[in-house]
Design a protein around this motif. Structure first.
Motif, PDB file in Angstrom:
ATOM      1  N   LEU A 113      -7.653   6.096  -3.987  1.00  0.00           N
ATOM      2  CA  LEU A 113      -7.872   7.399  -3.359  1.00  0.00           C
ATOM      3  C   LEU A 113      -8.107   8.475  -4.409  1.00  0.00           C
ATOM      4  N   LYS A 114      -7.441   8.342  -5.552  1.00  0.00           N
ATOM      5  CA  LYS A 114      -7.704   9.285  -6.656  1.00  0.00           C
ATOM      6  C   LYS A 114      -9.175   9.218  -7.068  1.00  0.00           C
ATOM      7  N   ALA A 151       0.823  -1.213   0.000  1.00  0.00           N
ATOM      8  CA  ALA A 151       0.000   0.000   0.000  1.00  0.00           C
ATOM      9  C   ALA A 151       0.853   1.258   0.000  1.00  0.00           C
ATOM     10  N   ARG A 152       2.042   1.195   0.587  1.00  0.00           N
ATOM     11  CA  ARG A 152       2.930   2.367   0.649  1.00  0.00           C
ATOM     12  C   ARG A 152       3.470   2.740  -0.737  1.00  0.00           C
ATOM     13  N   LYS A 153       3.588   1.770  -1.605  1.00  0.00           N
ATOM     14  CA  LYS A 153       4.271   1.993  -2.876  1.00  0.00           C
ATOM     15  C   LYS A 153       3.376   2.731  -3.874  1.00  0.00           C
ATOM     16  N   PRO A 154       3.994   3.387  -4.866  1.00  0.00           N
ATOM     17  CA  PRO A 154       3.193   4.002  -5.937  1.00  0.00           C
ATOM     18  C   PRO A 154       2.335   2.954  -6.629  1.00  0.00           C
ATOM     19  N   SER A 155       1.180   3.368  -7.120  1.00  0.00           N
ATOM     20  CA  SER A 155       0.316   2.419  -7.823  1.00  0.00           C
ATOM     21  C   SER A 155       0.011   2.950  -9.213  1.00  0.00           C
ATOM     22  N   GLY A 200       7.685  20.519   4.232  1.00  0.00           N
ATOM     23  CA  GLY A 200       7.519  19.568   3.134  1.00  0.00           C
ATOM     24  C   GLY A 200       6.459  18.524   3.443  1.00  0.00           C
ATOM     25  N   ARG A 201       6.515  17.429   2.744  1.00  0.00           N
ATOM     26  CA  ARG A 201       5.537  16.357   2.905  1.00  0.00           C
ATOM     27  C   ARG A 201       6.218  15.033   3.221  1.00  0.00           C
ATOM     28  N   THR A 202       5.471  14.145   3.838  1.00  0.00           N
ATOM     29  CA  THR A 202       5.971  12.811   4.174  1.00  0.00           C
ATOM     30  C   THR A 202       5.431  11.812   3.158  1.00  0.00           C
ATOM     31  N   ARG A 203       6.322  11.112   2.487  1.00  0.00           N
ATOM     32  CA  ARG A 203       5.876  10.070   1.568  1.00  0.00           C
ATOM     33  C   ARG A 203       5.202   8.957   2.356  1.00  0.00           C
ATOM     34  N   LEU A 204       4.176   8.368   1.788  1.00  0.00           N
ATOM     35  CA  LEU A 204       3.518   7.264   2.490  1.00  0.00           C
ATOM     36  C   LEU A 204       4.499   6.123   2.723  1.00  0.00           C
ATOM     37  N   GLU A 205       5.496   5.997   1.865  1.00  0.00           N
ATOM     38  CA  GLU A 205       6.525   4.971   2.049  1.00  0.00           C
ATOM     39  C   GLU A 205       7.278   5.150   3.363  1.00  0.00           C
ATOM     40  N   ILE A 227      -3.908  15.090   2.700  1.00  0.00           N
ATOM     41  CA  ILE A 227      -3.371  13.959   1.940  1.00  0.00           C
ATOM     42  C   ILE A 227      -3.295  14.387   0.483  1.00  0.00           C
ATOM     43  N   HIS A 228      -2.130  14.223  -0.105  1.00  0.00           N
ATOM     44  CA  HIS A 228      -1.909  14.620  -1.499  1.00  0.00           C
ATOM     45  C   HIS A 228      -1.644  13.380  -2.353  1.00  0.00           C
ATOM     46  N   ILE A 229      -2.259  13.348  -3.513  1.00  0.00           N
ATOM     47  CA  ILE A 229      -2.025  12.279  -4.477  1.00  0.00           C
ATOM     48  C   ILE A 229      -1.306  12.906  -5.658  1.00  0.00           C
ATOM     49  N   VAL A 230      -0.084  12.473  -5.897  1.00  0.00           N
ATOM     50  CA  VAL A 230       0.780  13.156  -6.862  1.00  0.00           C
ATOM     51  C   VAL A 230       1.336  12.153  -7.865  1.00  0.00           C
ATOM     52  N   ASP A 231       1.759  12.692  -9.015  1.00  0.00           N
ATOM     53  CA  ASP A 231       2.461  11.862  -9.984  1.00  0.00           C
ATOM     54  C   ASP A 231       3.776  11.389  -9.386  1.00  0.00           C
ATOM     55  N   THR A 232       4.098  10.137  -9.629  1.00  0.00           N
ATOM     56  CA  THR A 232       5.351   9.592  -9.119  1.00  0.00           C
ATOM     57  C   THR A 232       6.509  10.078  -9.987  1.00  0.00           C
ATOM     58  N   PRO A 233       7.536  10.677  -9.389  1.00  0.00           N
ATOM     59  CA  PRO A 233       8.670  11.181 -10.177  1.00  0.00           C
ATOM     60  C   PRO A 233       9.281  10.084 -11.046  1.00  0.00           C
ATOM     61  N   GLY A 234       9.549  10.436 -12.295  1.00  0.00           N
ATOM     62  CA  GLY A 234      10.182   9.502 -13.220  1.00  0.00           C
ATOM     63  C   GLY A 234       9.210   8.596 -13.949  1.00  0.00           C
ATOM     64  N   THR A 235       7.914   8.737 -13.670  1.00  0.00           N
ATOM     65  CA  THR A 235       6.925   7.913 -14.374  1.00  0.00           C
ATOM     66  C   THR A 235       5.807   8.814 -14.893  1.00  0.00           C
ATOM     67  N   TYR A 236       5.002   8.285 -15.778  1.00  0.00           N
ATOM     68  CA  TYR A 236       3.867   9.049 -16.297  1.00  0.00           C
ATOM     69  C   TYR A 236       2.543   8.356 -15.975  1.00  0.00           C
ATOM     70  N   ASP A 237       2.592   7.147 -15.394  1.00  0.00           N
ATOM     71  CA  ASP A 237       1.364   6.390 -15.188  1.00  0.00           C
ATOM     72  C   ASP A 237       1.252   5.807 -13.782  1.00  0.00           C
ATOM     73  N   HIS A 238       2.001   6.363 -12.821  1.00  0.00           N
ATOM     74  CA  HIS A 238       1.917   5.906 -11.442  1.00  0.00           C
ATOM     75  C   HIS A 238       1.641   7.088 -10.515  1.00  0.00           C
ATOM     76  N   LEU A 239       0.890   6.808  -9.458  1.00  0.00           N
ATOM     77  CA  LEU A 239       0.572   7.825  -8.454  1.00  0.00           C
ATOM     78  C   LEU A 239       1.167   7.454  -7.109  1.00  0.00           C
ATOM     79  N   SER A 240       1.522   8.476  -6.342  1.00  0.00           N
ATOM     80  CA  SER A 240       2.047   8.290  -5.000  1.00  0.00           C
ATOM     81  C   SER A 240       1.224   9.104  -4.010  1.00  0.00           C
ATOM     82  N   ILE A 241       1.301   8.728  -2.751  1.00  0.00           N
ATOM     83  CA  ILE A 241       0.581   9.421  -1.686  1.00  0.00           C
ATOM     84  C   ILE A 241       1.597  10.150  -0.812  1.00  0.00           C
ATOM     85  N   GLU A 242       1.312  11.408  -0.529  1.00  0.00           N
ATOM     86  CA  GLU A 242       2.146  12.202   0.373  1.00  0.00           C
ATOM     87  C   GLU A 242       1.271  12.817   1.450  1.00  0.00           C
ATOM     88  N   LEU A 243       1.788  12.853   2.668  1.00  0.00           N
ATOM     89  CA  LEU A 243       1.052  13.373   3.817  1.00  0.00           C
ATOM     90  C   LEU A 243       1.596  14.736   4.214  1.00  0.00           C
TER      91      LEU A 243
END
Length: 405
Positions: free
Chosen positions: A225-226, A201-205, A281-286, A258-274
């Protein structure tokens, strides 16, 4: 119509030798480890696998008949049976429920050690004051119906392990019984056994069409979540997302957003930041705590606008602060108005939020067989009355209700 399962019957499946478990909107099982609570989930998962893959693959995926059958007693079992009662055809009710029962039998034959065959029975109510049934035994399929449209066009080559739950029979068009059988297949194939894998769940999806539904292991949490964030009411409010944020802030006060953002270096994955109080700054869900991720997963499914008919949750209290369990119990009960939930817990705090009708004590006898439920709701009420109204959680923790070590 409110489709739901009213009860589960299991015989000789793992430790469940003779289990008859009523299921309400919310059912919570308690008891010691290895009492058989997880085997209730496994029995439901088995029916789901039968609906998706067929009987033989469902057995093979669990180690075969000997691994699935009850291994206590002086002799190996020769029959495993799992059945459910519920409401899935148009005119079923609690007084006149539909039912489905699957038995897998093993017998000795001269040419080989054993052979397996199934017996399958469907009962449904597709028309007012009309009950129909479908029975499969060996190579034969028998329909008992007074409806003219309920006709089978031939099943002479039916395999002894074929399931009508998995493989549709050759019905005539517009068969009411065929429609009812399809409804129970859809109901069972949608059962969710939710067991969040916090690492996953922590990882980008990936962004996918399946983001409308949270996976059993929560590995697509960011994508789900998106979906929740995008839902708006007629006034344009993100009402589900705002309700989820409010709950998260209630149990983890330092989280502001809670922020849902594009994962750096990808165009089709999302990450969660708190976004957290007092931190730049923000805390990555990882990098978030185990409990934080698990709370987010649980609250997310309680706010799911399109839940499956039945969701099972193992050890709902795992990794959760006791104070947060009170809110989880409230949200779980609210969610159970839209769909059924079957959960397990070891938390007296969580149990104290339950009613006797929601509370199921599980025990295991010396012969290895589970007793589920070990007490009826009326027996639980009698104990509560005798204790002058002590909370169920305290009575259970004191072993007054059983289900202790």
């Amino acid at each position: 119509m409110n489709h739901r399962i009213l009860g589960l019957t299991v015989r000789n499946f793992r430790t469940l030798t003779d289990t008859k478990l009523p299921l309400g909107p919310l059912t919570v099982m308690v008891g010691p480890n290895a009492a058989g609570k997880s085997n209730v989930f496994h029995a439901l998962e088995f029916l789901r696998s039968v609906s998706e893959d067929g009987i033989e693959l469902a057995l093979e995926g669990r180690g075969g008949f000997e691994a699935v059958g009850f291994r206590g007693g002086s002799r190996p079992v020769s029959r495993i049976t799992i059945g459910i009662e519920g409401i899935w055809s148009d005119f079923a009710s609690k007084e006149h429920p539909d039912s489905y029962e699957l038995s897998v039998n093993r017998r000795r034959v001269p040419t080989r050690d054993h052979v397996l065959y199934r017996q399958e029975r469907f009962t449904q109510h597709p028309r007012q004051e009309t009950e129909t049934s479908l029975n499969l035994k060996s190579a034969a399929a028998e329909i008992n119906s007074s409806l003219a449209a309920d006709v089978l066009k031939g099943t002479t080559d039916l395999d002894r392990m074929a399931s009508a739950l998995h493989q549709p029979l050759p019905w005539t068009a517009d068969s009411p019984t065929a429609h009812a059988v399809e409804e129970i297949r859809r109901h069972l194939s949608g059962i969710r056994v939710f067991d969040p894998d916090v690492r996953a769940a922590r990882k980008p999806s990936a962004i996918t069409r399946s983001g409308r539904h949270l996976k059993d292991d929560a590995s697509n949490l960011a994508d789900f979540l998106k979906t929740l964030r995008a839902i708006r009411d007629e006034e344009g409010r993100r009402y589900i997302w705002e309700a989820l944020l409010e709950d998260i802030r209630a149990v983890i006060p330092h989280i502001r957003d809670i922020h849902i953002v594009d994962t750096p270096g990808t165009y089709d994955h999302l990450s969660i930041e708190l976004e957290e109080e007092g931190l730049r700054g923000r805390t990555r869900l990882e990098d978030a705590s185990f409990g934080t991720v698990r709370v987010l997963c649980l609250l997310s499914i309680f706010h799911d606008p399109e839940p499956p008919a039945l969701t099972c949750i193992e050890e709902i209290d795992h990794g959760i602060h006791p104070h947060a369990l009170e809110l989880l119990a409230v949200r779980l009960r609210e969610a159970s108005r839209r769909a059924q939930f079957l959960v397990t817990t070891h938390s007296p705090v969580f149990v104290s939020e339950l009613t006797p009708d929601e509370f199921v004590v599980c025990e295991r006898d010396a012969d290895g067989a589970s007793r589920i439920p070990a007490l009826t709701p009326d027996e639980v009420r009698e104990v509560i009355e005798a204790s002058e109204g002590m909370p169920i959680g305290e009575l259970w923790f004191a072993n007054t209700l059983g289900g202790g070590l």
